[in-house]
Design a protein around this motif. Structure first.
Motif, PDB file in Angstrom:
ATOM      1  N   GLN A   1      53.757  48.555  46.398  1.00  0.00           N
ATOM      2  CA  GLN A   1      53.026  49.010  45.224  1.00  0.00           C
ATOM      3  C   GLN A   1      53.860  48.854  43.953  1.00  0.00           C
ATOM      4  O   GLN A   1      55.080  48.733  44.013  1.00  0.00           O
ATOM      5  N   SER A   2      53.184  48.828  42.831  1.00  0.00           N
ATOM      6  CA  SER A   2      53.793  48.673  41.503  1.00  0.00           C
ATOM      7  C   SER A   2      54.436  47.305  41.307  1.00  0.00           C
ATOM      8  O   SER A   2      55.381  47.158  40.542  1.00  0.00           O
ATOM      9  N   ARG A   3      53.900  46.300  41.996  1.00  0.00           N
ATOM     10  CA  ARG A   3      54.384  44.919  41.829  1.00  0.00           C
ATOM     11  C   ARG A   3      53.270  43.987  41.349  1.00  0.00           C
ATOM     12  O   ARG A   3      53.433  42.775  41.365  1.00  0.00           O
ATOM     13  N   GLY A   4      52.131  44.550  40.974  1.00  0.00           N
ATOM     14  CA  GLY A   4      51.029  43.743  40.466  1.00  0.00           C
ATOM     15  C   GLY A   4      50.120  43.161  41.539  1.00  0.00           C
ATOM     16  O   GLY A   4      49.222  42.379  41.232  1.00  0.00           O
ATOM     17  N   ILE A   5      50.327  43.535  42.790  1.00  0.00           N
ATOM     18  CA  ILE A   5      49.534  42.983  43.899  1.00  0.00           C
ATOM     19  C   ILE A   5      48.093  43.465  43.824  1.00  0.00           C
ATOM     20  O   ILE A   5      47.153  42.676  43.977  1.00  0.00           O
ATOM     21  N   GLY A   6      47.900  44.753  43.572  1.00  0.00           N
ATOM     22  CA  GLY A   6      46.546  45.289  43.435  1.00  0.00           C
ATOM     23  C   GLY A   6      45.804  44.617  42.290  1.00  0.00           C
ATOM     24  O   GLY A   6      44.638  44.245  42.417  1.00  0.00           O
ATOM     25  N   GLN A   7      46.495  44.443  41.175  1.00  0.00           N
ATOM     26  CA  GLN A   7      45.901  43.761  40.019  1.00  0.00           C
ATOM     27  C   GLN A   7      45.499  42.337  40.380  1.00  0.00           C
ATOM     28  O   GLN A   7      44.407  41.889  40.042  1.00  0.00           O
ATOM     29  N   LYS A   8      46.356  41.610  41.102  1.00  0.00           N
ATOM     30  CA  LYS A   8      46.024  40.229  41.482  1.00  0.00           C
ATOM     31  C   LYS A   8      44.839  40.189  42.436  1.00  0.00           C
ATOM     32  O   LYS A   8      43.998  39.294  42.334  1.00  0.00           O
ATOM     33  N   LEU A   9      44.762  41.139  43.358  1.00  0.00           N
ATOM     34  CA  LEU A   9      43.601  41.187  44.253  1.00  0.00           C
ATOM     35  C   LEU A   9      42.326  41.420  43.450  1.00  0.00           C
ATOM     36  O   LEU A   9      41.304  40.761  43.684  1.00  0.00           O
ATOM     37  N   VAL A  10      42.369  42.339  42.501  1.00  0.00           N
ATOM     38  CA  VAL A  10      41.196  42.608  41.665  1.00  0.00           C
ATOM     39  C   VAL A  10      40.865  41.379  40.817  1.00  0.00           C
ATOM     40  O   VAL A  10      39.690  41.031  40.650  1.00  0.00           O
ATOM     41  N   ASP A  11      41.872  40.693  40.304  1.00  0.00           N
ATOM     42  CA  ASP A  11      41.629  39.465  39.538  1.00  0.00           C
ATOM     43  C   ASP A  11      40.912  38.413  40.385  1.00  0.00           C
ATOM     44  O   ASP A  11      39.995  37.738  39.909  1.00  0.00           O
ATOM     45  N   HIS A  12      41.327  38.279  41.660  1.00  0.00           N
ATOM     46  CA  HIS A  12      40.647  37.345  42.569  1.00  0.00           C
ATOM     47  C   HIS A  12      39.173  37.737  42.733  1.00  0.00           C
ATOM     48  O   HIS A  12      38.293  36.878  42.740  1.00  0.00           O
ATOM     49  N   VAL A  13      38.937  39.026  42.869  1.00  0.00           N
ATOM     50  CA  VAL A  13      37.575  39.535  43.042  1.00  0.00           C
ATOM     51  C   VAL A  13      36.719  39.223  41.811  1.00  0.00           C
ATOM     52  O   VAL A  13      35.611  38.686  41.931  1.00  0.00           O
ATOM     53  N   ILE A  14      37.227  39.564  40.637  1.00  0.00           N
ATOM     54  CA  ILE A  14      36.478  39.355  39.402  1.00  0.00           C
ATOM     55  C   ILE A  14      36.175  37.872  39.213  1.00  0.00           C
ATOM     56  O   ILE A  14      35.058  37.497  38.821  1.00  0.00           O
ATOM     57  N   SER A  15      37.135  37.026  39.521  1.00  0.00           N
ATOM     58  CA  SER A  15      36.934  35.581  39.407  1.00  0.00           C
ATOM     59  C   SER A  15      35.887  35.088  40.401  1.00  0.00           C
ATOM     60  O   SER A  15      35.004  34.306  40.046  1.00  0.00           O
ATOM     61  N   ALA A  16      35.981  35.542  41.657  1.00  0.00           N
ATOM     62  CA  ALA A  16      35.019  35.116  42.687  1.00  0.00           C
ATOM     63  C   ALA A  16      33.608  35.567  42.327  1.00  0.00           C
ATOM     64  O   ALA A  16      32.646  34.810  42.492  1.00  0.00           O
ATOM     65  N   LEU A  17      33.472  36.794  41.835  1.00  0.00           N
ATOM     66  CA  LEU A  17      32.155  37.284  41.430  1.00  0.00           C
ATOM     67  C   LEU A  17      31.637  36.507  40.216  1.00  0.00           C
ATOM     68  O   LEU A  17      30.464  36.143  40.159  1.00  0.00           O
ATOM     69  N   SER A  18      32.497  36.242  39.274  1.00  0.00           N
ATOM     70  CA  SER A  18      32.112  35.476  38.094  1.00  0.00           C
ATOM     71  C   SER A  18      31.623  34.086  38.477  1.00  0.00           C
ATOM     72  O   SER A  18      30.659  33.582  37.893  1.00  0.00           O
ATOM     73  N   ASN A  19      32.267  33.490  39.469  1.00  0.00           N
ATOM     74  CA  ASN A  19      31.875  32.149  39.921  1.00  0.00           C
ATOM     75  C   ASN A  19      30.460  32.107  40.484  1.00  0.00           C
ATOM     76  O   ASN A  19      29.849  31.035  40.528  1.00  0.00           O
ATOM     77  N   ILE A  20      29.937  33.253  40.919  1.00  0.00           N
ATOM     78  CA  ILE A  20      28.563  33.284  41.425  1.00  0.00           C
ATOM     79  C   ILE A  20      27.625  33.987  40.436  1.00  0.00           C
ATOM     80  O   ILE A  20      26.521  34.380  40.789  1.00  0.00           O
ATOM     81  N   GLY A  21      28.084  34.140  39.190  1.00  0.00           N
ATOM     82  CA  GLY A  21      27.230  34.652  38.125  1.00  0.00           C
ATOM     83  C   GLY A  21      27.167  36.157  38.007  1.00  0.00           C
ATOM     84  O   GLY A  21      26.266  36.687  37.350  1.00  0.00           O
ATOM     85  N   ILE A  22      28.109  36.868  38.602  1.00  0.00           N
ATOM     86  CA  ILE A  22      28.089  38.333  38.536  1.00  0.00           C
ATOM     87  C   ILE A  22      29.219  38.797  37.624  1.00  0.00           C
ATOM     88  O   ILE A  22      30.394  38.542  37.896  1.00  0.00           O
ATOM     89  N   SER A  23      28.851  39.480  36.543  1.00  0.00           N
ATOM     90  CA  SER A  23      29.846  39.882  35.551  1.00  0.00           C
ATOM     91  C   SER A  23      30.143  41.379  35.567  1.00  0.00           C
ATOM     92  O   SER A  23      31.117  41.820  34.953  1.00  0.00           O
ATOM     93  N   LYS A  24      29.327  42.164  36.252  1.00  0.00           N
ATOM     94  CA  LYS A  24      29.553  43.613  36.276  1.00  0.00           C
ATOM     95  C   LYS A  24      29.830  44.061  37.702  1.00  0.00           C
ATOM     96  O   LYS A  24      29.108  43.697  38.626  1.00  0.00           O
ATOM     97  N   THR A  25      30.873  44.870  37.835  1.00  0.00           N
ATOM     98  CA  THR A  25      31.284  45.342  39.157  1.00  0.00           C
ATOM     99  C   THR A  25      31.462  46.852  39.126  1.00  0.00           C
ATOM    100  O   THR A  25      31.991  47.403  38.159  1.00  0.00           O
TER     101      THR A  25
END
Length: 144
Positions: free
Chosen positions: A81-105
């Motif tokens: 924890q506190s190494r940015g891993i959670g943030q990177k996982l969330v970034d992957h999620v937001i990007s994957a959702l955005s790629n299918i047209g979903i902007s709100k989570t």
């Protein structure tokens, strides 16, 4: 080096071990291997794991109803924890959702899990006090 990739059902044991040891996370029968397998099939490309030295050190389970994304479980091993891993996982999620047209989570955090609430708020997520969550359980099992 930490690798990030889509979660697969073969990751289940490592992921459930991580979730089981995570403070503030509530697991139910709905988190069985069978149910997670169906969830991953219905929501392909939206859930991710972080791996270091062949060990799962982070995981996030995400789905969609076709209009909104739903972040279900996010956890990072306490040793990482506190190494940015959670943030990177969330970034992957937001990007994957955005790629299918979903902007709100949306996501749900236990009221007593202040650490998780702070984590999400630091990343720009905000609480929604104007709505109240209701649940309905058609099963006789109250732990679904």
């Amino acid at each position: 080096m930490i690798q990030y990739r889509e979660m697969e059902i073969s990751d289940y044991q490592g992921v459930i071990n991580l979730w089981t040891t995570s403070d503030g996370m509530t697991l139910r029968d709905a988190d069985s291997q069978e149910n997670i397998n169906m969830y991953l099939q219905r929501n392909q490309g939206l859930s991710f794991v972080a791996i270091h030295n062949s060990q799962i050190i982070g995981a996030v389970l995400v789905g969609t109803d076709g209009r909104r994304g739903y972040l279900q479980h996010l956890s990072v091993s306490s040793d990482y924890q506190s190494r940015g891993i959670g943030q990177k996982l969330v970034d992957h999620v937001i990007s994957a959702l955005s790629n299918i047209g979903i902007s709100k989570t949306h996501l749900f955090v236990n009221n007593t899990n202040e650490k998780a609430q702070h984590f999400y708020q630091k990343m720009g997520w905000f609480p929604r006090d104007e709505v109240r969550m209701f649940s309905y359980n058609s099963s006789t099992n109250s732990d679904v």
